[in-house]
Design an enzyme around this catalytic site. Structure first.
Site: not given
Length: 204
Positions: A119, A137
């Protein structure tokens, strides 16, 4: 692209036509550090500490020589600050020793750095280089599931792949930011602002 996806994107374009990363940074090193610190905390909290952090440690070399307790004092208001202090110092040491102080620009190299997962690398590459990546996220995950772009039990990698198929690749970076901002300011985890949301009819 389905009619539903098209409808969602039209609304996101209206709400956030010029979506931008809200983390404070002025170069690649600062962005990578800020994104690393943002895990499991808010951009607002990160932005409250990074000006002092970057004022004291201007580059990877200076941060690599920092004492962990000194870094902890600066970032102690964010979640997991001890772990994060350790990680960003280790990260800086590797940047100095292996990359001549320059942040690498590939997914493969970034995810080898301490505290940098998929991420974080996705956010960094999409923001700094405008590369086609979608970072999933908590906001993107929640919005994707509520709007039926992903299923309730999908993990982050599954959601990422589904969104890649639904969105035009040239706009992945923009879509990521729009979904983050939509989740942050309207489709909140607690007390979402549903009353005036144009997408509430398709929300699960």
């Amino acid at each position: 692209m389905s009619q539903k996806t098209d409808y969602i994107l039209n609304e996101l374009n209206k709400l956030f036509p010029n979506a931008k990363c809200e983390l404070i940074h002025s170069n690649a090193f600062e962005l990578l550090i800020a994104v690393s610190l943002s895990a499991q905390t808010t951009d607002e909290r990160v932005n409250a500490v990074v000006p002092n952090l970057f004022a004291k440690y201007h580059n990877p070399l200076e941060l690599s020589n920092a004492k962990q307790e000194d870094v902890e004092v600066i970032i102690q208001s964010i979640g997991l600050y001890r772990n994060k202090a350790s990680n960003i110092i280790k990260l800086a040491k590797i940047l100095v020793s292996d990359y001549n102080g320059i942040v690498p620009n590939t997914m493969e190299e970034l995810i080898k750095l301490p505290g940098v997962g998929r991420k974080t690398a996705n956010v960094f590459l999409s923001e700094y280089y405008n590369e086609p990546y979608i970072a999933v996220d908590t906001h993107v995950s929640r919005v994707s599931k509520r709007l039926g772009l992903a299923k309730k039990n999908d993990d982050v990698l599954t959601i990422e792949k589904k969104l890649q198929k639904k969105f035009d690749k040239s706009l992945w970076a923009k879509r990521h930011l729009q979904m983050v901002l939509f989740g942050r300011y309207k489709c909140k985890a607690i007390s979402p602002l549903c009353s005036d949301c144009k997408l509430k009819d398709i929300c699960k």
